[in-house]
Write an enzyme that holds these catalytic residues in place. Sequence first.
Site: not given
Ligand code: G3P
Ligand code: MG
Length: 252
Positions: A24, A66
């Site tokens: 992630h 992000h």
């Molecule tokens: O794509 C999965 C996850 O990354 C979604 O949440 O806020 O970490 O981008 P976020």
């Molecule tokens: Mg994400």
Amino acid sequence: MSGPPRFHPRRFRPRADVPRLIAHRGLSAEAPENTLPAFEAAAAAGFTWVEFDVMLSADGVAMVIHDESLKRTTGAKGRVSETAAADLQRLDAGSWFGSQFVGARIPTLAETLAALTRLGLGANVEIKPAKGHEEETGETVAAQLAADWPKSLPPPVVSSFSEAALRAAHSTHPAHDYAPLFERIPDDWAARMQAVGATALHCNAKRLTKRRAEEVTQSGAAVRCYTVNEAAQSATLYSQGVSTLFCDRRPD
Ligand code: G3P
Ligand code: MG
């Protein structure tokens, strides 16, 4: 949701090559999220896919970051969508995480694709539009991936929380493999998947119920959950039919 799960005939056929674990924002427990060191750390730890977030700079360059605000990961004032790419790339996106990462930059999508090629990593590209920039972000990311996605890698999964961004991306390049992202899966999940030809949906592990997992997986659709770093939680989710987990580190 009350009452029995709705019946969805088995009509979604997801691809089989998406791994059980995806790092992630890169391996973001070990290196600064959404930077080349985080993608390198994921590859070094044996991950075969990474997830990362893409937002447009003020001059329309697809950047991997992000937050809309620059504060958390660079310490700078301002917003990604109001800053030119050249200025974004002067910022230090590593030192907030650790002194050994001083000088890590906010990568462009183009630089990230080059890194994925070098590292042999597949990816889930999350379209993360700044508010008010949903359509242009969807269009730009879809077009760039269509033109430049490395032939040596499996096709990307393209996701977004923004329905507008996802629909714009789908209109620009229908052939990408799209997945809507949900905090909590809504009742009309099947229609929202079909609108972009999706065969999978992504959702927050904390908001997924056993019943909803069953309902979606019965339709054949793949359910992929973020963000899971604990072994007990990952075992529960897999037992409910979730096929892929996004993790900051290998769940233990
Ligand atoms: O794509 C999965 C996850 O990354 C979604 O949440 O806020 O970490 O981008 P976020
Ligand atoms: Mg994400």
